[in-house]
Design an enzyme around this catalytic site. Structure first.
Site, PDB file in Angstrom:
ATOM      1  N   GLU A   1     -61.684   2.909 -88.043  1.00  0.00           N
ATOM      2  CA  GLU A   1     -60.654   3.410 -88.966  1.00  0.00           C
ATOM      3  C   GLU A   1     -61.267   4.015 -90.233  1.00  0.00           C
ATOM      4  O   GLU A   1     -61.044   3.543 -91.348  1.00  0.00           O
ATOM      5  CB  GLU A   1     -59.680   2.287 -89.341  1.00  0.00           C
TER       6      GLU A   1
ATOM      7  N   GLU B   1     -55.791   0.072 -80.574  1.00  0.00           N
ATOM      8  CA  GLU B   1     -55.241  -1.130 -81.184  1.00  0.00           C
ATOM      9  C   GLU B   1     -53.721  -1.065 -81.192  1.00  0.00           C
ATOM     10  O   GLU B   1     -53.129  -0.012 -81.452  1.00  0.00           O
ATOM     11  CB  GLU B   1     -55.709  -1.302 -82.631  1.00  0.00           C
TER      12      GLU B   1
END
Length: 661
Positions: A158, A311
């Site tokens: 991320e 995710e």
């Protein structure tokens, strides 16, 4: 594999759907690891991601290497038939790095240092950080290049770091010199004649740090571009290292959906596998639509091919004001929605719920309730179903006749503090347009305004504030070649330097839509609406004068704009100077699509039921709070149950079927 071919997700899936998630066994004693693989086998887990936040474990002091624990884990996973997506741990540097090298720590726009003790505490421009990151990546790749458990590389995690510090400032100046070559060109692009901001030396230029009043909009825009590029440099550096050791293993890094910090169009071209993290709010009545938007965007970034859901949450997250669990069946429903819209990997954060740390209340596949808990039981059911449908769906594609235009540069430029309305939020406008198409059961891709649009009969541009000359020419060509274009308000206002075009809209677009003059922008207050023929407009309105041959499809009623066009059309080019309320926007776009010869995936669907075709399969997903019967022409077999479906099918609350003809 031939030398010129890049590896892809198919090299990792091998005709299956990858199922699993982030595994952080370093948080647990080793006896737990064996319990984990037992439960993984029960749940048909075939993939785990290891090492995402393990830098301090792998390199507890500068130059040290402690791989023994990871060796045992890699062997354990392989022995139990679980593939490993191996992460470089560079998103969370060891505390010693910040202590010994404080220049590796980022600073915010206020000049405050972001210290260790959380994560993402690195300066993307720091030469020291990059050197240490390259070293640990190189040693990791060299050690596990030949390990049979390795199926994919996951770089960092991320990427989301902004840095306004001195080393970033020096890198920003180098980036600007490469972009503009001369200070005269920079001063012209930035419009520095305003407020006497003209630069005489490159050394005078800084990131847009804290200022007395509004900052230069183009300086802020370029800093956004620079930040995306610097983070991309970090990714590419590590990607190239692992590729050198394992050219046959695909590489990814997980996007955050609709995050403003990365130009994901540029990033996706550098990845072998496009992946995303997706966390809709289970209490959001439009959570499924948000999920569909992110899935459509991610698939489009993957050039229409399969992508990876890196995710999601099996239950509650821990970062909303109130964190609600997922009701029974919702985890399965939203996971199947991702598969329907192109995912060949369905994964979670994380495998086992943490007992300590900042995310101990973030759900996991194995929650605090353990294997008897509802969450794990639902995970086990989903794993079994994905194992059944995987061979039928993996690698197949989705065909869309509609494209939604989206560009990070336009988003960045349009959200400057000095804009006309703080009520206009680009992601919400984008979501409103996608919702209208989603509710009309029209399958959509996303596209960059400059990319080839010839595959689409209908192109919609929700809020293309900044358009390059190339993008405008592309839209004109789409209409000239027989395509249909529907454009939202604030279109073509600015060029690539965020300079307002003469007339407040590019002249070529005014001609395309039949606009003689754009007199004024009339933003609407929160809760205010503009009455139009047959609907109410929200957020925005505009004072337009139409050409004689333009068709006014809807006009404003009452107020300052009474009788002026709200929706204007010239040929197959439509312009909406306001945002119609949801039902009206859906009706308008459905009508335009019908004119263009487009039809929904399935006719007569009840509200709240989603239909998606992927390859030969038809996914029906019930997002309603109750059961519903859906009419389905012909005979099909439901892959999830093996049942024959003839004429109609009952979808339970949060129910789904995957129909094979």
């Amino acid at each position: 594999m031939r030398a010129h071919q890049r590896p892809s997700l198919a090299d990792a899936t091998r005709g299956r759907i990858l199922f699993g998630g982030d595994h952080n066994p370093e948080q647990w004693p080793e006896e737990t690891w064996h319990e984990d693989v037992r439960l993984m086998k029960e749940a048909a887990v075939n993939s785990v991601t290891l090492g995402v936040f393990s830098w301090a474990k792998l390199e507890p002091r500068p130059g040290a290497r402690e791989f023994g624990w990871l060796d045992r884990l890699m062997d354990l996973m392989h022995d139990h038939g679980v593939g490993v997506v191996l992460a470089t741990p560079t998103s969370s540097p060891s505390p010693w790095m910040g202590r010994l090298h404080p220049e590796t720590l980022p600073r915010d726009a206020e000049g405050r240092t972001e210290w260790w003790g959380s994560r993402q505490h690195f300066s993307h421009s720091s030469a020291v950080y990059r050197r240490y990151a390259a070293a640990i990546t190189d040693d990791l790749a060299a050690r596990y290049a030949g390990h049979p458990a390795l199926t994919m590389w996951h770089i960092n995690n991320e990427y989301c770091t902004y840095d306004y510090g001195d080393e970033a400032a020096a890198a920003f100046r180098r980036w600007l010199q490469d972009r503009y070559q001369t200070l005269d060109a920079l001063n012209h692009a930035w419009g520095t004649a305003f407020w006497g901001q003209g630069y005489d030396r490159w050394s005078e230029i800084l990131p847009p740090r804290h200022a007395h009043y509004m900052k230069n909009p183009t300086q802020v825009l370029d800093f956004r571009r620079f930040t995306s590029d610097m983070l991309l440099e970090c990714f590419v550096a590590e990607r190239d290292i692992v590729r050198r050791h394992t050219p046959h293993i695909p590489v990814t890094s997980n996007f955050m959906p609709l995050w403003a910090g990365q130009d994901a169009w540029r990033w996706a071209r550098e990845e072998d596998v496009v992946s995303v993290d997706l966390y809709p709010d289970p209490r959001d009545p439009l959570g499924a639509q948000y999920g569909a938007l992110v899935q459509d965007m991610t698939r489009s970034q993957a050039a229409g091919g399969p992508w990876m859901l890196m995710e999601q949450a099996a239950g509650a997250v821990n970062w909303r004001g109130v964190n609600h669990p997922r009701p029974r069946g919702l985890n399965r429903l939203w996971s199947l929605q991702a598969v329907a819209r192109g995912a060949d990997a369905v994964c979670y954060f994380q495998w086992r719920q943490s007992r300590q740390g900042a995310e101990k209340f973030h759900s996991a596949m194995v929650g605090h309730a353990g294997e008897r808990g509802r969450t794990f039981q639902e995970v086990r059911q989903l794993g079994a179903e994905l194992a059944v449908i995987g061979p039928e769906v993996a690698g197949t594609r989705i065909t869309a006749d509609v494209a939604v235009l989206h560009d990070w540069n336009s988003w960045w430029a349009g959200e400057h503090d000095g804009r006309l309305s703080q009520e206009v939020d680009y992601p919400e406008v984008l979501r409103a347009w996608h919702r209208a198409l989603w509710e009309a059961h029209l399958t959509t891709d996303f596209a960059h305004p400059e990319q080839d649009l010839s595959a689409y009969r209908l192109v919609v541009a929700p809020q293309p504030y900044l358009l390059t000359d190339a993008a405008i020419d592309n839209l004109l060509a789409h209409v000239r070649d027989g395509g249909t274009l529907v454009c939202g308000f604030l279109a073509g206002v600015a060029d690539e330097d965020d300079r307002v075009r003469p007339g407040g809209m590019d002249a070529r677009l005014r001609e395309l839509f039949g606009i003689r003059t754009l007199h004024e922008w009339w933003p609407l207050d929160a809760g205010e609406s503009a009455e139009c023929d047959g609907f109410r407009g929200t957020l925005w309105s505009e004072e337009l004068e139409a050409e004689d041959d333009a068709v006014v499809e809807a006009g404003y009623k009452g107020g300052e704009l009474d009788g002026l066009p709200a929706v204007l059309r010239r040929g197959t080019a439509w312009y909406l100077s306001t945002l119609p309320e949801p039902d009206a926007l859906r009706a308008l776009l459905t009508g335009v699509a019908d004119r263009a010869g487009l039809r929904p995936v399935l006719e007569g669907l009840p509200d709240g039921v989603e239909a998606v075709r992927r390859g030969a399969l038809l996914f029906l997903l019930n997002h309603r709070p109750d059961a519903v019967t859906v009419e389905v022409p012909g005979r099909h077999r439901d892959l999830l149950t093996g049942d024959l479906v003839t004429g109609s099918v009952l979808l339970e609350r949060h129910g789904a079927v995957v129909l094979q003809p």
